[in-house]
Design a protein around this motif. Structure first.
Motif, PDB file in Angstrom:
ATOM      1  N   PRO A   2      17.270 -43.631-113.671  1.00 16.79           N
ATOM      2  CA  PRO A   2      17.542 -44.603-112.609  1.00 16.79           C
ATOM      3  C   PRO A   2      18.994 -45.046-112.623  1.00 16.79           C
ATOM      4  N   MET A   3      19.554 -45.235-111.426  1.00 13.75           N
ATOM      5  CA  MET A   3      20.935 -45.703-111.289  1.00 13.75           C
ATOM      6  C   MET A   3      20.921 -47.129-110.783  1.00 13.75           C
ATOM      7  N   ALA A   4      21.710 -47.982-111.423  1.00 13.74           N
ATOM      8  CA  ALA A   4      21.759 -49.404-111.077  1.00 13.74           C
ATOM      9  C   ALA A   4      23.131 -49.768-110.542  1.00 13.74           C
ATOM     10  N   ARG A   5      23.152 -50.727-109.615  1.00 12.03           N
ATOM     11  CA  ARG A   5      24.397 -51.311-109.116  1.00 12.03           C
ATOM     12  C   ARG A   5      24.506 -52.726-109.682  1.00 12.03           C
ATOM     13  N   ILE A   6      25.658 -53.067-110.219  1.00 12.09           N
ATOM     14  CA  ILE A   6      25.848 -54.388-110.807  1.00 12.09           C
ATOM     15  C   ILE A   6      27.049 -55.059-110.148  1.00 12.09           C
ATOM     16  N   ALA A   7      27.001 -56.384-110.115  1.00  8.98           N
ATOM     17  CA  ALA A   7      28.123 -57.205-109.658  1.00  8.98           C
ATOM     18  C   ALA A   7      28.236 -58.359-110.634  1.00  8.98           C
ATOM     19  N   ALA A   8      29.399 -58.501-111.243  1.00 11.15           N
ATOM     20  CA  ALA A   8      29.592 -59.506-112.285  1.00 11.15           C
ATOM     21  C   ALA A   8      30.570 -60.575-111.813  1.00 11.15           C
ATOM     22  N   ILE A  22      21.930 -57.428-110.596  1.00 14.48           N
ATOM     23  CA  ILE A  22      21.524 -56.034-110.750  1.00 14.48           C
ATOM     24  C   ILE A  22      20.579 -55.673-109.604  1.00 14.48           C
ATOM     25  N   CYS A  23      20.792 -54.511-109.017  1.00 19.98           N
ATOM     26  CA  CYS A  23      19.903 -54.028-107.958  1.00 19.98           C
ATOM     27  C   CYS A  23      19.902 -52.506-107.971  1.00 19.98           C
ATOM     28  N   ARG A  24      19.173 -51.923-107.043  1.00 23.29           N
ATOM     29  CA  ARG A  24      19.164 -50.465-106.915  1.00 23.29           C
ATOM     30  C   ARG A  24      20.526 -49.967-106.462  1.00 23.29           C
ATOM     31  N   TYR A  25      20.830 -48.710-106.774  1.00 24.57           N
ATOM     32  CA  TYR A  25      22.138 -48.171-106.428  1.00 24.57           C
ATOM     33  C   TYR A  25      22.296 -47.976-104.922  1.00 24.57           C
ATOM     34  N   ALA A  26      21.215 -47.669-104.218  1.00 21.24           N
ATOM     35  CA  ALA A  26      21.284 -47.401-102.784  1.00 21.24           C
ATOM     36  C   ALA A  26      20.053 -47.998-102.114  1.00 21.24           C
ATOM     37  N   GLY A  27      20.186 -48.273-100.810  1.00 23.47           N
ATOM     38  CA  GLY A  27      19.090 -48.827-100.042  1.00 23.47           C
ATOM     39  C   GLY A  27      19.521 -50.063 -99.279  1.00 23.47           C
ATOM     40  N   LYS A  28      18.691 -50.505 -98.350  1.00 26.22           N
ATOM     41  CA  LYS A  28      19.003 -51.659 -97.519  1.00 26.22           C
ATOM     42  C   LYS A  28      18.994 -52.927 -98.368  1.00 26.22           C
ATOM     43  N   GLY A  29      20.022 -53.754 -98.188  1.00 30.60           N
ATOM     44  CA  GLY A  29      20.117 -55.000 -98.927  1.00 30.60           C
ATOM     45  C   GLY A  29      20.494 -54.835-100.380  1.00 30.60           C
ATOM     46  N   GLN A  30      21.058 -53.695-100.744  1.00 34.60           N
ATOM     47  CA  GLN A  30      21.414 -53.435-102.135  1.00 34.60           C
ATOM     48  C   GLN A  30      22.927 -53.322-102.309  1.00 34.60           C
ATOM     49  N   SER A  31      23.694 -53.981-101.458  1.00 36.66           N
ATOM     50  CA  SER A  31      25.146 -53.915-101.543  1.00 36.66           C
ATOM     51  C   SER A  31      25.670 -54.985-102.491  1.00 36.66           C
ATOM     52  N   GLU A  32      26.972 -54.929-102.775  1.00 35.85           N
ATOM     53  CA  GLU A  32      27.580 -55.932-103.637  1.00 35.85           C
ATOM     54  C   GLU A  32      27.675 -57.286-102.933  1.00 35.85           C
ATOM     55  N   CYS A 183      18.072 -45.338-121.074  1.00 39.50           N
ATOM     56  CA  CYS A 183      16.727 -45.728-120.660  1.00 39.50           C
ATOM     57  C   CYS A 183      16.320 -44.998-119.381  1.00 39.50           C
ATOM     58  N   ARG A 184      15.007 -44.823-119.198  1.00 36.65           N
ATOM     59  CA  ARG A 184      14.504 -44.045-118.069  1.00 36.65           C
ATOM     60  C   ARG A 184      13.655 -44.856-117.105  1.00 36.65           C
ATOM     61  N   THR A 185      13.501 -46.140-117.348  1.00 40.86           N
ATOM     62  CA  THR A 185      12.772 -47.002-116.432  1.00 40.86           C
ATOM     63  C   THR A 185      13.668 -48.171-116.045  1.00 40.86           C
ATOM     64  N   PRO A 186      13.509 -48.695-114.820  1.00 33.64           N
ATOM     65  CA  PRO A 186      14.355 -49.818-114.395  1.00 33.64           C
ATOM     66  C   PRO A 186      14.227 -51.043-115.296  1.00 33.64           C
TER      67      PRO A 186
END
Length: 278
Positions: A2-8, A22-32, A183-186
């Protein structure tokens, strides 16, 4: 994997992580920007959010201003500044009113209707004459409207300090090896990320204590040098359970002295090209 997007949200003073989204890397509402809206409770009245142009947005700047938080961001490429309009404060410095844009897809209609019809913004154009810089003209947008308290040169110097956030991310992702998790799970990925954040903030705490003891700025102490110092002290620290509290306190003071000796050199004209990522 799994790929994660982070904003600190980093502290500009000491480099610690105030909060992380932390959110999903792609998808609606998953931007920084969506992550920024989740992290707005971190800011307090009187704070200043310093961010790059990816975080520049009318909606988020208004939401922060309603909380008493000012913003300093760089212009995006789709907006142009016309310094012939607005209230002139100086050469390449004026105050304008930005009207309310159409409703973005990332917020609901009720939240959008509660926002004001306009936002008063100060635009500053800064000429960069230093050799090695790719950008020669920089336009900064801010809600700090007082030109007497915050000059254009002060805002330019403040925005240059934004590069510290990139260095903090490098320390977090590369020095602490958080760029590639196993790790292999969110769920486990989130736990692994927060474990790295905990270790990162503990190291920043030691740096801040060492800087306070020796009357230094925390950012003048090397992060990687501090990790190497902790590794060198690790055998003695592991044996501290056999000693009394006075010895442990003396050992910690020696550790702070060794950490404070790892200074970062002042290299303002150093050429730092962008790295080609894998």
């Amino acid at each position: 994997f799994p790929m994660a997007r982070i904003a600190a949200v980093f502290s500009l003073a000491c480099g610690s992580v105030i909060d992380l989204g932390i959110c999903r890397y792609a998808g609606k509402g998953q931007s920084e920007l969506a992550l920024l809206r989740r992290l707005m409770n971190v800011f307090r009245p009187g704070d200043v959010m310093l961010a790059d142009r990816l975080m520049w947005a009318w909606t988020e700047m208004v939401m922060l201003k309603q909380r008493g938080v000012d913003s300093v961001c760089r212009f995006t490429i789709h907006r142009k500044a016309d310094f012939r309009k607005g209230q002139r404060l100086g050469a390449g410095d004026h105050i304008v009113v930005w009207p309310k844009p159409p409703k973005p897809r990332t917020i609901d209609r009720k939240t959008y209707a509660a926002l004001p019809d306009s936002l008063t913004v100060r635009e500053c154009c800064v000429r960069i004459r230093q050799r090695g810089f790719r950008i020669k003209t920089l336009v900064i947008a801010t809600t700090l409207l007082d030109a007497q308290a915050y000059s254009k040169e002060d805002l330019a110097q403040l925005y240059r300090e934004r590069w510290n956030a990139e260095l903090d991310l490098r320390s977090l992702k590369q020095t602490l090896q958080m760029d590639s998790l196993r790790c292999r799970t969110p769920e486990l990925v989130r736990k692994d990320i927060w474990t790295h954040i905990l270790a990162y903030n503990l190291i920043r705490t030691i740096i801040a204590q060492a800087a306070s003891k020796h009357h230094l700025e925390p950012r003048t102490i090397s992060f990687k040098g501090t990790i190497q110092t902790l590794e060198a002290f690790q055998p003695v620290i592991a044996m501290q359970g056999r000693h009394d509290a006075a010895f442990r306190e003396q050992l910690y003071q020696h550790l702070l002295d060794a950490v404070a000796s790892n200074r970062v050199a002042d290299r303002p004209l150093r050429y730092e090209p962008r790295r080609r990522k894998r």
